[in-house]
Motif scaffolding. Sequence first.
Motif, short mmCIF file in Angstrom:
data_model
loop_
_atom_site.label_atom_id
_atom_site.label_comp_id
_atom_site.label_asym_id
_atom_site.label_seq_id
_atom_site.Cartn_x
_atom_site.Cartn_y
_atom_site.Cartn_z
N ASN A 563 10.49 13.41 14.77
CA ASN A 563 9.05 13.59 14.69
C ASN A 563 8.68 13.99 13.27
O ASN A 563 7.77 13.34 12.55
CB ASN A 563 8.33 14.12 15.65
CG ASN A 563 8.40 13.53 17.11
OD1 ASN A 563 8.81 12.27 17.22
ND2 ASN A 563 7.59 13.93 18.07
N LEU A 564 9.11 15.17 12.88
CA LEU A 564 8.86 15.73 11.53
C LEU A 564 9.22 14.96 10.20
O LEU A 564 8.48 14.92 9.38
CB LEU A 564 9.42 17.15 11.62
CG LEU A 564 8.86 18.23 12.55
CD1 LEU A 564 9.67 19.56 12.35
CD2 LEU A 564 7.41 18.49 12.16
N ILE A 565 10.54 14.56 10.40
CA ILE A 565 11.05 13.82 9.26
C ILE A 565 10.15 12.07 9.25
O ILE A 565 9.63 11.75 8.29
CB ILE A 565 12.59 13.49 9.34
CG1 ILE A 565 12.95 14.66 9.21
CG2 ILE A 565 12.98 12.19 8.49
CD1 ILE A 565 14.67 14.52 9.47
N GLY A 566 9.73 11.95 10.48
CA GLY A 566 9.16 10.59 10.38
C GLY A 566 7.68 10.68 10.03
O GLY A 566 7.24 9.77 9.04
N ASN A 567 6.93 11.71 10.37
CA ASN A 567 5.56 12.16 9.71
C ASN A 567 5.65 12.50 8.17
O ASN A 567 4.82 12.08 7.41
CB ASN A 567 5.20 13.33 10.53
CG ASN A 567 4.71 13.36 11.78
OD1 ASN A 567 4.54 12.12 12.10
ND2 ASN A 567 4.05 14.44 12.32
N ALA A 568 7.00 13.05 7.80
CA ALA A 568 6.71 13.30 6.38
C ALA A 568 6.82 11.72 5.49
O ALA A 568 6.45 11.71 4.37
CB ALA A 568 8.23 14.11 6.00
N LEU A 569 7.63 10.71 6.24
CA LEU A 569 7.88 9.61 5.59
C LEU A 569 6.33 8.77 5.80
O LEU A 569 6.33 7.74 4.95
CB LEU A 569 8.90 8.93 5.97
CG LEU A 569 10.62 9.47 5.82
CD1 LEU A 569 11.58 8.68 6.67
CD2 LEU A 569 10.82 9.45 4.21
N LYS A 570 5.68 9.05 6.71
CA LYS A 570 4.44 8.41 7.05
C LYS A 570 3.43 8.58 6.16
O LYS A 570 2.75 7.78 5.39
CB LYS A 570 4.18 8.30 8.51
CG LYS A 570 3.09 7.40 8.93
CD LYS A 570 2.39 7.95 10.36
CE LYS A 570 3.40 8.28 11.10
NZ LYS A 570 2.59 8.36 12.47
N PHE A 571 2.96 10.02 6.04
CA PHE A 571 2.00 10.53 5.27
C PHE A 571 2.15 10.67 3.88
O PHE A 571 2.28 11.87 3.51
CB PHE A 571 1.49 11.82 6.14
CG PHE A 571 1.11 11.56 7.53
CD1 PHE A 571 -0.31 11.16 7.83
CD2 PHE A 571 1.64 11.97 8.73
CE1 PHE A 571 -0.88 10.91 8.99
CE2 PHE A 571 1.44 11.62 9.88
CZ PHE A 571 0.00 11.17 10.28
N THR A 572 2.49 9.65 3.10
CA THR A 572 2.90 9.93 1.89
C THR A 572 1.74 9.53 1.08
O THR A 572 0.76 8.76 1.48
CB THR A 572 3.89 8.89 1.47
OG1 THR A 572 3.69 7.60 1.85
CG2 THR A 572 5.12 9.21 2.37
N LYS A 573 1.71 9.72 -0.26
CA LYS A 573 0.68 9.33 -1.23
C LYS A 573 0.88 8.32 -2.07
O LYS A 573 1.97 7.88 -2.16
CB LYS A 573 0.51 10.59 -2.33
CG LYS A 573 -0.04 11.97 -1.90
CD LYS A 573 0.03 13.16 -3.13
CE LYS A 573 1.35 13.35 -3.46
NZ LYS A 573 1.31 14.62 -4.56
N PRO A 574 -0.18 7.50 -2.00
CA PRO A 574 0.12 6.04 -2.65
C PRO A 574 0.75 6.22 -3.86
O PRO A 574 0.45 6.92 -4.67
CB PRO A 574 -1.23 5.50 -2.61
CG PRO A 574 -2.12 6.18 -1.73
CD PRO A 574 -1.67 7.66 -1.70
N GLY A 575 1.80 5.22 -4.23
CA GLY A 575 2.52 5.28 -5.20
C GLY A 575 3.50 6.27 -5.50
O GLY A 575 4.04 6.41 -6.69
#
Length: 676
Positions: A563-575
Motif C-alpha cells: 500500500n505504501l509503495i503503491g501510493n508513492a508510485l501513484k501520487f507523483t508530480k506530473p513529468g
Amino acid sequence: MFIKKQGSFSKGGAMSVIISDKDWSTTPVGTIDSWPVGLRTALGILLNSKFPMFLFWGSDMTCFYNDACHESMGIDGKHSDILGKCGAMVLSETWRIMLPIIDELMISGEASWHEDQWLPVLRKGKMEDTYWTSSYSPVNDESGKLDGIIVTLNDVTEKVEVRKKMNEAEERLRLATEIAGIANWDLDLQTHEMIHSESLANILGYKTNAKLTNADLMGQLHPDDLSNIVEKAFEVAMQTSIFKYEARFIKKNGESRWIRSHGKIFFDSNNEPLKIIGTLIDITEERLRREILMESESKFRLLADSMPQLIWTADPFGNLNYYNRSVFTYMGLTKFPAESEGWLSLVHPDESEEYADKWRIAMATGTDFTFEHRLLKYDHQYHWHLSRAIAQKDAVGNIQMWVGTSTDIQQQKIFTTELERQVTERTEELVSNNINLVKINIELQSFVYVSSHDLQEPLRKIQMFISRLYDTEELAFTANAKNYLSKINEASKRMRELIQDLLSYSHTNLSDNLFVLTDLQDLAEDVKKDYAEIILETNGIIEIRDLCEAKIIPFQFRQLLSNLIGNALKFTKPGTPPHVVVKGNRVKGLDIKNLDIDPMLMYCHINIADNGIGFDMEYKDKIFEVFQRLHANKEYPGTGIGLAIVKKIVENHDGIISVSSVINGGANFDIYIPER
C-alpha cells in the motif's frame, strides 16, 4: 601406752601388727630391741591417736605413721614401702611442702601450727587437692636433743571447699552489685558503726577507699527529704522491719542526685533493733526517664482526648487500661464497662468471637492487630469500625504496651457496598455487550462472506453485459448512450475496488495473529517485483536497503509495504519520475522522541520516503481514516482505505506509525515495530 611383748606391739591397731612383724634390721633405726625409750614413747602416742600422724625419726627422717594416716593420706599403694624409709623418698608429693616446716623446727626446736594447708595427695589412683590443719612437734631425748618430729594432721578439705565456694559466691554477688551500680551497707543500730562496699563511696561522690559513717550519709541527704521521707521510712520500718525510701542526695561537688535505699531491720529477742542491712543505688536517670514518660503520657492523653477517633491502650497482656474522651462520647457512657465485660461487650455478637481470637493471636505473636467489625454507638445502632493496635516494644523486642484506634467506617462501607453494586451492574453490562459484540463479529464475518461472493457476483454480471453491448450493439448506440454506458462501467469498477478494499480492511481485523521471524529486506524486494510494469512505464526508482529481521504477520506486512509503495508510485508530480526509498535500522526506544514509545524496548524502524505531491500536515491524522481522500477521484483513483489498512496492520503489531510531508515535497512515513 606402748608394751613390747615377744617382739610385737599389743595395742595400736593394724599398724601395730605391721610394725611388730617388719624386719627393722636393715633400717637406720635397727631392730625393735634396740629402739630408745623416746622412739617407743612417740610410737605409743602415734599408734593410739585417732588423728592422722607421721613420725620422722633421726637424722635420716625414718618414716612411721598410724592407721588414721593410712586411711586419710591415700598411701594404700605405698603402705608396705613407706614404713621405715626416709620421708623425702617415699612422700615425694607432699615433702616439698613439709620440708621447709621441718627445717624451721629443727633450727628453732619449737612446735608450729598450720591452718588450711594445701597438700597434693594421691587417692584412688589420681592426685587430689586436699587441705589440712597440722601441728609439727619436736621429740627430744633426756638431754633435750632433737630425736624426731611428730606431725599431727586434721583433714579440713570439705570446710575449705565450702568456704571457697562461699567466697566465690560473695565475689560474684559483689561484682554483680558493682556492675548494677548497687552498694551494700550494714548499720549497727547500737553503736551506729557502718560497714559498706566501695561502690557506696563512689555513688555518694567520695573516693573509692573512703570509709563513711551513717552521719556522713544522713548529712548529705536533702534536708526536706531527710525529715519528710527518710525519717518517716525508719518509723515504718520499726513496725514492718522493711526499710525503704527514695530521696535526693547532695554530692560533695554540689550535684543533686536521686538515690533509692532498701533494707531490713533485725531485732533481738527483746524486740530491740540491732542492725539494718540494705542496699543503695543511684536512680537519677531512672527518675528522669520516669518523669519524661509521665510527661509524654500526659501529652499523649491530652492529644488523644482532642481527637475524634476512638483511641485506647492496653498492657502487654492485652488488658485495656485507657480510653480517650471520644470513646465515652461515641458510646454515650460515663464510665467504661467492667473488665469482665470490657470492649467485647460493645462488639457486635457476630464478630465478637473472631475479634477475641485475632486479639489473642496479636498478643501471642506481637504482630499488629487489624479487624473490621461493628461497634455499638450511643444511638443503640451498630456502626462498622476498623480497629487497629500496634505493640510498643523495648530495645530487645519485649512488648511494653499496646496503642489502638477504632475508626468509624460506616459511610465508607455504604459507599463500598454501593460501588460494589455498581461494579456488579457494570460487569453484567460488559458481559452483555461482549455477547452482543460476538454476535456482531459473527454478522461481520457473514457480511465479509456476502461481500466477497454475493455482492461481487451482480457486479461481474453488469460488467459482462456492458462488454457484450459494446461488442454487439455499439454501432446502434447514440453518443449519449455510449457516454452513459461508460459511466456505468466505471462505477461498477469503482464499486468492485471498494468491495475488495473493504474485504482487505476486515481481514486485517479478523485474521489470526501468527507472528513469524521474517527478513523485511526480502519481503520488500518481493513487493517491488509486483510494481515492475509501473516502474518501467514511469521510469521510476525504488531503493530498498538495510531492512532488519522482525517477528511479523507476513501477509499483513506485505500488504502494508504494497500500500505504501503503491501510493508513492501513484501520487507523483506530473513529468517527474517517482523515486521511492525504503530503508531501516534497529533503534532503542529511549532514543525515539515525541512518540508513545516504551523506552525499555528495542524497535525495528522502517522509513518509506518519496518525491511525490505530498500533502498539508493539517491532514496528517485524517489520511489514516477509512474513506478519507485528499484528492479527486479523477486525479488520483482509489477508495481512501489504503492508509487505514496500513495503520491497522501497524497496530496489530503493537507498533507506531508517523508521517511528515510538505505539499509538492513528498511524504515520509516512519514505522516502529517492537522486537518480540
